[in-house]
Design a protein around this motif. Structure first.
Motif, PDB file in Angstrom:
ATOM      1  N   ALA A 235       0.819  -1.210   0.000  1.00 59.98           N
ATOM      2  CA  ALA A 235       0.000   0.000   0.000  1.00 59.98           C
ATOM      3  C   ALA A 235       0.859   1.269   0.000  1.00 59.98           C
ATOM      4  CB  ALA A 235      -0.937  -0.014   1.210  1.00 59.98           C
ATOM      5  N   LYS A 236       1.984   1.254   0.702  1.00 59.53           N
ATOM      6  CA  LYS A 236       2.861   2.438   0.811  1.00 59.53           C
ATOM      7  C   LYS A 236       4.190   2.182   0.099  1.00 59.53           C
ATOM      8  CE  LYS A 236       3.012   4.158   5.019  1.00 59.53           C
ATOM      9  NZ  LYS A 236       3.094   4.209   6.501  1.00 59.53           N
ATOM     10  N   TRP A 237       4.129   1.516  -1.027  1.00 58.22           N
ATOM     11  CA  TRP A 237       5.361   1.097  -1.686  1.00 58.22           C
ATOM     12  C   TRP A 237       6.221   2.271  -2.140  1.00 58.22           C
ATOM     13  CZ3 TRP A 237       6.444   2.377  -6.767  1.00 58.22           C
ATOM     14  CH2 TRP A 237       5.364   2.805  -7.567  1.00 58.22           C
ATOM     15  N   ARG A 238       5.618   3.417  -2.399  1.00 58.64           N
ATOM     16  CA  ARG A 238       6.406   4.585  -2.828  1.00 58.64           C
ATOM     17  C   ARG A 238       7.149   5.243  -1.673  1.00 58.64           C
ATOM     18  NH1 ARG A 238       1.449   4.845  -5.338  1.00 58.64           N
ATOM     19  NH2 ARG A 238       1.416   4.912  -7.638  1.00 58.64           N
ATOM     20  N   CYS A 274       0.943   2.994 -11.848  1.00 63.08           N
ATOM     21  CA  CYS A 274       0.606   3.349 -13.224  1.00 63.08           C
ATOM     22  C   CYS A 274       1.773   2.880 -14.084  1.00 63.08           C
ATOM     23  CB  CYS A 274       0.404   4.862 -13.338  1.00 63.08           C
ATOM     24  SG  CYS A 274      -0.106   5.401 -14.980  1.00 63.08           S
ATOM     25  N   TYR A 275       1.535   1.810 -14.846  1.00 61.56           N
ATOM     26  CA  TYR A 275       2.631   1.141 -15.550  1.00 61.56           C
ATOM     27  C   TYR A 275       3.364   2.060 -16.521  1.00 61.56           C
ATOM     28  CZ  TYR A 275       0.494  -3.101 -13.676  1.00 61.56           C
ATOM     29  OH  TYR A 275      -0.017  -4.057 -12.844  1.00 61.56           O
ATOM     30  N   VAL A 281       8.012   4.610 -12.132  1.00 60.90           N
ATOM     31  CA  VAL A 281       9.261   3.876 -12.356  1.00 60.90           C
ATOM     32  C   VAL A 281      10.376   4.485 -11.514  1.00 60.90           C
ATOM     33  CG1 VAL A 281      11.037   3.267 -14.030  1.00 60.90           C
ATOM     34  CG2 VAL A 281       8.627   3.074 -14.649  1.00 60.90           C
ATOM     35  N   ALA A 282      10.409   5.793 -11.466  1.00 62.68           N
ATOM     36  CA  ALA A 282      11.425   6.473 -10.663  1.00 62.68           C
ATOM     37  C   ALA A 282      11.251   6.175  -9.186  1.00 62.68           C
ATOM     38  CB  ALA A 282      11.366   7.981 -10.914  1.00 62.68           C
ATOM     39  N   ARG A 337      11.689  -1.862 -17.761  1.00 63.57           N
ATOM     40  CA  ARG A 337      12.317  -0.594 -17.380  1.00 63.57           C
ATOM     41  C   ARG A 337      13.116  -0.759 -16.089  1.00 63.57           C
ATOM     42  NH1 ARG A 337       9.140   4.917 -17.933  1.00 63.57           N
ATOM     43  NH2 ARG A 337      11.315   5.533 -17.474  1.00 63.57           N
ATOM     44  N   VAL A 338      12.541  -1.454 -15.114  1.00 64.03           N
ATOM     45  CA  VAL A 338      13.277  -1.700 -13.869  1.00 64.03           C
ATOM     46  C   VAL A 338      14.526  -2.528 -14.147  1.00 64.03           C
ATOM     47  CG1 VAL A 338      13.180  -2.831 -11.615  1.00 64.03           C
ATOM     48  CG2 VAL A 338      11.215  -1.524 -12.452  1.00 64.03           C
TER      49      VAL A 338
END
Length: 891
Positions: A235-238, A274-275, A281-282, A337-338
């Motif tokens: 849930a808080k992955w960012r 959002c893929y 991605v950043a 991308r990763v």
């Protein structure tokens, strides 16, 4: 991992054949050479080493642990391996360890670790070195006054040291003698380990550290950090980790490295990512960078347990479209991308791992096609087998998975995970995996239980299989796991084996409690009560032994409610066995006394709960289908001896939701209920077996429950049968939750059922399903609330008539059978402690009442003098405290 949390996994009825130990054919370059000092190879199953090595050979000589031991190590030898060698030597009785460039003079023991010295000494001992071994392979030889070990790489050296640790004894003084031995070994698959990927209470930090030590000891080389309830993973992955949490992760990474375990960090962004977003991605790679900075070198992006039909942002729909193929393309885009912007730019990073949204089968689909063709080829794809919890896994299925996904396959094996069955500990072995499977895989990871220490028994067996599947024997490995956890103490091992046997059942091990069930089956054949009582006593006493003697206190803490339940079930079962003995001996009073204790003992056994992450109390299961069935059989045998039918047996073709089992609809408690785990279809049924064909009186079906009033059969019929094959209709019903049908005395049957005539959306809850006979009970005093006069003669000694008040002058309780019966005696069962002489017992024959005697206590048997009995009357003594009667029986 990977399931709805509300539905229990389906148990598959599999006959898992015992797998014989076969010869082990390694790569040609790794073939063992038998030197002149060696005896022939021992069978792998006979070696004390775990996991079972590829080649173990005994020599005719021995090595003695001297007071001072010299260690000759290559300058580049693995530091954790050297530390382990020295620690193991001291535990074996060595008083002094000396590091030196050469062997000590005289008879002092010398240990060679890696380098030219180890290679030379291995050759002198007739053992081959590490040439030709795959990664993490090793060679070890003990004999002729020396020990030599070497690894193909640093991890191989560490594994050689782990094997030496097992060969060395535990002594408090020098002088121990070790059998000469040569080992040549290598793993069956590159990656072997554990993925902490369950829902529910995450493991504690200390538990994780302990687990990493365990993995190193068992030659597991990967730990995937992926607890579903770590908010910073999902849930808080960012969000960045708080400093204290990051410090704990660093401690785990450092401990893993010291144990040659690759710490894998698995970030799951699928709930909100959002893929197509550069910002996401950043954010993902920035999160990975913080983990890289504390030493993580292996990363995963699981995309399981998410919707791939609903986008998290409009931009993804615009870019990729809709449907499974679009989802596969979007996920491949993000993962690439990763892979390219982080993994490829960090030298030393291991290949990226992912869990696809379709992870549980091998059926081609647009989603899998997109991943197969668009995802970078060096990304590892994790797969659970055919099914979320796959009962079996074959070489052919793994090959098919490799073809369908188009990538190397790392299994995420959902055993022994129990987040879908929190009422159970899964303590049986890893089972149902075909020999040869590891060779088709990039590796094997097992998802453990919510209980970390209790997972060790099963994880021990996972490690054995993943290292050497060709030598793996599930039962032998299970026994070795128990012995290891017991620390070599025979009494502790016996208790732990009984406890693990009582908690054996799983989708992979569909036979519950195989050893206890075998003992119960043997008793059914030979009637040897002493032997069965010994087995039951071991079960009963096991929890106390483990609490007192088991060194792993985490296991005791993890298992608390199951330990309590095991003791309680053992007590109830031993009481049931005593009931059988008393019944066979004709000691009716003692049998009735024992019989009355059993319901409360069973209630106590069922009372223990596991409290989950959300505070929900989940009743635990222990030896279910074995001990509870044995107790029911003992009660049924007593019923037969009394000449009563006992409580009807309920059945259904609907699965029960959680612990709301079908037996709850016949327990006499309107507050409990059977609750199906799915909506009934046309033809779905609930049924009663009355045990004998008899007249039917009133039939009551009470459905629905508080909170779910619409969970009933909306359209159905009541039917009856003599043979459970040919059915006749009693009544049809529509849109009514409570049904009562009164039948004439000439309607008889053994079976009664309620059958749905239409499919419906609501589930089914049945509070009570009862069939009263056409025998009648009249008189008084009136029954108390929750009781009934009829309970005094309903064929079930577990139910009782309880009066609302004391008996008044002239009151009596009168039982009239539907038809007069020939009987030699009248038996009256009352609760323990019931007063004697509370009533005169009378029978009516040829229209005349006559007195047989008075009630003598809880158990009264009075001879009728023969003849046909038309009725029985209990004429209460005035002032008798509120009478209670369990059953009046004509026998």
């Amino acid at each position: 991992m990977h399931r709805t949390r509300t539905a229990a996994a389906t148990a598959f009825a599999l006959a898992l054949a015992a797998i014989p130990l076969t010869g082990l054919a390694g790569p040609p370059a790794a073939a063992a050479t038998v030197g002149p000092a060696r005896a022939p190879d021992r069978p792998a199953a006979a070696t004390p080493l775990s996991p079972t090595p590829r080649s173990v050979q005994t020599r005719s000589d021995r090595v003695t642990v001297t007071p001072s031991v010299t260690v000759v190590a290559d300058p580049k030898a693995d530091a954790p391996a050297l530390a382990l060698v020295e620690k193991s030597l001291k535990a074996a009785g060595a008083e002094r360890i000396v590091r030196s460039a050469r062997a000590a003079a005289g008879r002092q023991l010398t240990v060679y670790v890696d380098g030219s010295g180890a290679a030379r000494e291995l050759k002198r001992l007739g053992a081959r070195g590490t040439d030709g071994l795959p990664a993490e392979g090793y060679a070890l030889a003990v004999g002729d006054g020396r020990i030599a070990l070497a690894g193909k790489d640093a991890t191989g050296t560490y594994y050689a040291a782990q094997s030496l640790r097992q060969l060395l004894p535990h002594r408090d003084r020098p002088g121990a003698r070790i059998q000469g031995t040569a080992v040549r070994d290598w793993p069956a698959t590159p990656l072997r380990g554990v993925i902490e990927g369950f829902y529910g209470t995450p493991w504690s930090h200390q538990a994780r550290l302990d687990q990493l030590d365990f993995y190193g000891e068992h030659k597991m080389n990967i730990y995937v950090y992926s607890p579903k309830d770590d908010a910073y993973l999902r849930a808080k992955w960012r969000d960045a980790y708080p400093a204290d949490r990051l410090a704990q992760l660093k401690e785990l990474v450092d401990r893993a490295r010291a144990r040659h375990v690759e710490f894998t960090y698995a970030l799951s962004p699928g709930l909100s990512v959002c893929y197509s977003s550069d910002a996401d991605v950043a954010a993902l790679t920035a999160k990975f960078q913080t983990l890289w900075d504390i030493g993580v070198r292996t990363f995963a992006v699981p995309l399981d347990d998410i919707s791939y039909t609903n986008w998290n942002c409009a931009a993804d729909k615009d870019r990729f479209g809709t449907g499974g193929g679009a989802a596969g393309a979007a996920q491949a885009h993000l993962l690439n991308r990763v892979n390219q912007e982080f993994i490829a730019k960090h030298p030393g990073a291991e290949p990226l791992q992912t869990v696809p949204t379709e992870y549980y089968d091998v059926q081609p689909s647009p989603y899998k096609q997109a991943l197969s063709t668009q995802l970078d080829k060096n990304v590892l794809v994790e797969w659970t087998g055919v099914g979320v919890v796959a009962p079996t896994m074959s070489v052919a299925e793994a090959q098919r998975a490799r073809e369908v996904f188009g990538h190397p396959i790392l299994t995420w094996d959902n055993y022994p995970v129990n987040d879908y069955a929190t009422d159970r500990l899964l303590l049986g072995p890893f089972n149902g995996r075909e020999k040869g499977l590891p060779g088709q895989l990039a590796g094997i990871t097992a998802n453990p239980m919510i209980q970390p220490a209790a997972s060790k028994i099963a994880l021990h067996t996972v490690a054995d299989y993943a290292w050497n599947d060709q030598a793996y024997d599930a039962r032998a490995s299970w026994g070795a796991a128990i012995d290891e956890l017991a620390g070599g103490d025979a009494r502790t091992a016996r208790a732990l084996r009984a406890f693990a046997d009582a908690n054996y059942y799983s989708v992979l091990n569909p036979r519950q409690s195989p050893e206890l069930a075998t003992a119960v089956d043997a008793f059914g054949k030979d009637g040897d009560t002493r032997r069965l009582d010994a087995a039951l006593r071991t079960v009963q006493d096991a929890p106390a032994v483990l609490r007192d003697r088991l060194a792993d206190r985490g296991f005791v803490q993890d298992s608390g409610p199951w330990l309590d339940a095991t003791h309680a079930w053992g007590t109830a079962a031993r009481t049931a066995l005593k009931l059988i003995e008393a019944t066979r001996a004709g000691d009716d009073a003692k049998a009735w006394q024992l019989r009355q204790r059993i319901p409360e003992l069973v209630r106590a056994a069922r009372s223990f709960v596991y409290v989950d992450l959300n505070g929900k109390k989940v009743p635990v299961r222990v030896a279910d289908g074995v001990l509870d069935t044995f107790i029911e059989g003992a009660l049924a045998a007593h019923d037969a001896a009394l000449g009563v039918t006992g409580r009807p047996t309920a059945s259904t073709d609907l699965a029960a939701y959680q612990d709301n089992t079908v037996s709850r609809m016949t327990d006499g408690d309107d507050a409990s209920y059977f609750w199906s785990g799915a909506a009934p279809k046309a033809g779905s049924y609930v049924a009663l077996d009355l045990h004998t064909e008899r007249p039917l009186g009133r039939i009551t079906l009470a459905m629905g429950k508080s909170g779910s009033p619409d969970d009933y059969l909306h359209h159905g019929v009541l039917e009856y049968s003599a043979d459970a094959t040919h059915w006749r209709q009693l009544a049809a019903f529509d849109d009514t939750a409570e049904i009562t049908v009164d039948l004439s005395a000439d309607t008889g049957a053994r079976y009664v059922r309620a059958r749905a005539t239409q499919a419906q959306d609501n589930w089914l809850a049945v509070r009570e399903f009862t069939v009263a006979g056409s025998d009648t009970v009249t008189g008084g005093p009136p029954a108390a609330a929750g009781s009934a006069l009829g309970a005094a003669a309903d064929g079930d000694p577990a139910t009782a008539y309880r009066a609302a008040r004391a008996a008044q002058s002239g009151e009596s309780l009168e039982f009239t059978p539907a038809t007069p019966r020939t009987a030699r005696s009248v038996v009256v069962l009352r609760p323990q402690g019931a007063p004697p002489k509370a009533a005169r017992v009378q029978v009516r024959t040829a229209g005349t009442w006559r007195t047989l005697g008075t009630l003598s206590g809880a158990y009264t048997r009075l001879a009728t003098g023969g003849g046909t009995v038309e009725g029985v009357r209990l004429a209460w003594r005035t002032g008798t405290a509120a009478p209670e009667v369990n059953e009046v029986i004509l026998h």
